[in-house]
Motif scaffolding. Structure first.
Motif, short mmCIF file in Angstrom:
data_model
loop_
_atom_site.label_atom_id
_atom_site.label_comp_id
_atom_site.label_asym_id
_atom_site.label_seq_id
_atom_site.Cartn_x
_atom_site.Cartn_y
_atom_site.Cartn_z
N SER A 1 -19.73 -47.39 -68.18
CA SER A 1 -20.86 -47.99 -68.90
C SER A 1 -21.99 -47.01 -69.19
CB SER A 1 -21.40 -49.18 -68.11
OG SER A 1 -21.80 -48.80 -66.83
N LEU B 1 -22.82 -46.67 -72.77
CA LEU B 1 -23.52 -47.72 -73.47
C LEU B 1 -24.98 -47.38 -73.72
CD1 LEU B 1 -22.06 -50.92 -71.79
CD2 LEU B 1 -21.75 -50.18 -74.15
N GLU B 2 -25.54 -46.47 -72.92
CA GLU B 2 -26.91 -46.04 -73.15
C GLU B 2 -27.05 -45.35 -74.50
OE1 GLU B 2 -29.34 -46.88 -71.14
OE2 GLU B 2 -27.84 -47.91 -69.91
N ALA C 1 -26.63 -48.22 -78.52
CA ALA C 1 -27.46 -49.40 -78.75
C ALA C 1 -27.03 -50.13 -80.02
CB ALA C 1 -28.93 -49.00 -78.85
N PRO D 1 -23.71 -58.98 -75.85
CA PRO D 1 -24.66 -58.91 -74.73
C PRO D 1 -24.15 -57.92 -73.68
CG PRO D 1 -24.02 -61.18 -75.21
CD PRO D 1 -23.08 -60.30 -75.95
N VAL D 2 -25.01 -57.00 -73.27
CA VAL D 2 -24.63 -56.00 -72.26
C VAL D 2 -25.07 -56.54 -70.90
CG1 VAL D 2 -24.88 -53.62 -71.47
CG2 VAL D 2 -24.86 -54.13 -73.92
N PHE E 1 -25.20 -53.77 -79.56
CA PHE E 1 -25.19 -53.97 -78.12
C PHE E 1 -26.59 -54.44 -77.70
CE2 PHE E 1 -21.77 -50.99 -78.90
CZ PHE E 1 -20.74 -51.51 -78.13
N ARG F 1 -29.46 -55.59 -75.16
CA ARG F 1 -29.82 -55.26 -73.78
C ARG F 1 -30.84 -56.25 -73.22
NH1 ARG F 1 -27.44 -50.74 -73.23
NH2 ARG F 1 -27.00 -49.45 -75.06
N ALA F 2 -31.05 -56.13 -71.93
CA ALA F 2 -32.02 -56.99 -71.26
C ALA F 2 -33.37 -56.92 -71.97
CB ALA F 2 -32.18 -56.56 -69.80
N GLU G 1 -33.97 -58.17 -74.91
CA GLU G 1 -33.79 -58.34 -76.35
C GLU G 1 -33.15 -59.69 -76.64
OE1 GLU G 1 -32.87 -53.57 -77.21
OE2 GLU G 1 -31.27 -55.07 -77.43
N ASP H 1 -22.89 -62.41 -63.56
CA ASP H 1 -23.23 -62.04 -64.93
C ASP H 1 -23.63 -63.26 -65.75
OD1 ASP H 1 -23.08 -59.33 -64.77
OD2 ASP H 1 -21.19 -59.10 -65.86
N GLN I 1 -31.69 -64.01 -69.19
CA GLN I 1 -32.14 -63.34 -70.41
C GLN I 1 -32.39 -64.32 -71.56
OE1 GLN I 1 -32.96 -60.20 -70.54
NE2 GLN I 1 -32.29 -59.84 -68.43
#
Length: 484
Positions: free
Chosen positions: A238, A241-242, A245, A257-258, A281, A283-284, A286, A306, A313
């Motif tokens: 993962s 994944l950074e 985006a 959703p990541v 992707f 993220r938290a 968003e 999860d 979120q």
């Protein structure tokens, strides 16, 4: 015993996985029987090896590069994070147990025997074994009992090449610092180093090479340029994944959703490669984009926790709005389980809540069970009558009224579920988007047309391109010793 070389890094994500894959393809193209090996991997991106059992997705890719069947012995220890402090431990393809970080440090010496046994099996009949380390050998606080880097290299007597990532900066200090803090026995295992991900005129680093040699005495085996082909390969874990985006600017937006324990998200790579798809992707913090035509809930190593994070979120509310607008949803494995009415875990296999309400988008329920399904599968989509090939890695059995409309026939049996209106789909089959015919029909259902590329052929082409780049970039004398 086969010749062997081990690539270790000055840190994580320096490009070891791609370099090992490239060397495997280079050796295979030279006519050698070559095999990859990684003593210990930590990733929730897993694959099912050809001989059954789980290995890291990266070792599956490297076996593809080596043109050799994958084996559980190519990655004898796989750690699959389930929480911030604990992981499921897979040994030679099978679940061994669970442990938190400090407990695992005490357990590692017991696993060394399995690692060395697997290395012997992988080496049998091979001309060359290319070994990948994990993290960095400079983590000397973890040296006692180490099985991933120098602990393995010294026991198996495998010479080491250190890989430094110049793109992130500080590569000279990383290499020289590693030399400075390693013990004499470990330092003696290093035969040289490779500079990876260089951009621009390689000759500009000549002074850097001389400086590294002055401080360490190590030889430079090459400076490898940044190669775009690496982005076309399945991701190992993962951390990538950074950098992802958002991918593409196509006509169809697909939101993903990541979640904290996202797993096997390389399922999405074939969609990411499509020019007319924008893969977002999320993220938290968003929101799920309102203009997404499709939301995909990917796999999860910990469905219940999860699912709780998804609710925290506010993505459950976003999904309800998305569906009311006419949007579609696909859930894969853990994502499929989340789409149902309830997830039961009566034995506490995931270590958290014993039961939690699902998203209620499919009329099914899941009960976690201790027997883990791990297998490669042949399948056919019931929606599009298209062939599928993939794999299953999951705990749990899912049943309910919507299962009368299976999303696929997998190994001759119904799998997954479809809502009555066909807009919500769940499946346990990983890899379905890698089917060119299925992917084409799916995208056509959103109004996209045109020829779809051959995804697997694209991966093969990228491996060949990387092998050619290594042929150009690496020291020809060192390569000659390695591949003959």
């Amino acid at each position: 015993m086969a010749r062997a070389i081990m690539l270790q890094g000055t840190g994580s994500d320096v490009g070891k996985t791609v370099l090992v894959a490239g060397l495997c393809r280079l050796a295979a193209n030279a006519g050698l029987t070559v095999r990859p090996f990684k003593p210990q991997n930590m990733s929730n991106n897993a694959a099912v090896a050809d001989d059954g059992g789980e290995i890291g997705r990266a070792q599956w890719l490297q076996s593809l590069a080596a043109r050799t069947p994958s084996s559980v012995h190519m990655n004898p220890v796989l750690l699959k994070p389930q929480s911030e402090s604990g992981s499921q431990i897979i040994v030679q393809g099978r679940v061994f147990g669970q442990a938190k970080g400090r407990d695992y440090q005490r357990l590692k010496p017991q696993l060394l025997g399995a690692v060395l046994d697997s290395f012997e099996k992988v080496s049998a009949g091979a001309d060359l074994v290319v070994v990948e380390g994990a993290g960095s050998p400079a983590e000397i606080n973890l040296r006692a009992g180490d099985i991933a880097n120098m602990g393995f290299a010294t026991k198996a007597r495998v010479p080491v090449v250190l890989v430094g990532d110049i793109d992130r900066g500080g590569v000279i200090a990383s290499l020289v610092g590693t030399h400075a803090i390693l013990g004499e026995a470990d330092r003696a295992m290093i035969s040289g180093y490779i500079i990876n991900k260089f951009r621009g005129d390689v000759s500009l680093f000549d002074d850097g090479i001389r400086a590294i040699e002055r401080f360490t005495g190590w030889s430079c085996f090459g400076v490898v340029p940044w190669h775009s082909g690496a982005a076309r390969l399945p991701a190992e874990d993962s951390v990538v994944l950074e950098r992802l985006a958002r991918a593409g600017t196509g006509a169809l937006k697909i939101a993903v959703p990541v979640l904290p324990r996202i797993a096997n998200f390389d399922d999405l790579d074939p969609l990411r490669a499509e020019a007319d798809v924008e893969l977002a992707f999320v993220r938290a913090g968003e929101r799920l984009p309102a203009d997404a035509g499709l939301v995909i809930l990917p796999g999860s190593k910990s469905t219940i926790s999860d699912l709780a994070d998804l609710r925290a979120q506010g993505w459950d509310r976003d999904l309800q709005v998305h569906v009311r607008r006419g949007g579609r949803v696909i859930g894969i494995c853990g994502g499929y389980q989340m789409l149902g009415r309830t997830v039961h875990d009566p034995l506490g296999l995931e270590g958290g809540a014993l039961e939690t309400p699902g998203l209620g988008l499919l009329d099914v329920e899941t009960e976690m069970a201790p027997e883990k399904t791990v297998r490669n599968s042949e399948a056919r989509s019931t929606e599009y009558d298209a062939p599928l090939a993939g794999y299953q890695i999951h705990l749990g059995i899912t049943r309910g009224p919507d299962c009368i409309r299976p999303s696929a026939i997998v190994d001759g049996a119904p799998d997954g579920a479809l809502s009555a209106d066909g807009r919500i789909m769940g499946t346990y089959l990983h890899g379905l988007f890698g089917s060119d015919a299925y992917r084409a029909r799916l995208l056509e259902s959103f109004g996209l047309s045109g020829e779809r590329g051959n995804y697997r052929q694209g991966v093969e082409q990228a491996l060949d391109e990387i092998a050619c780049e290594l042929q150009r970039s690496l020291d020809p004398r060192w390569l000659a010793e390695l591949v003959g």
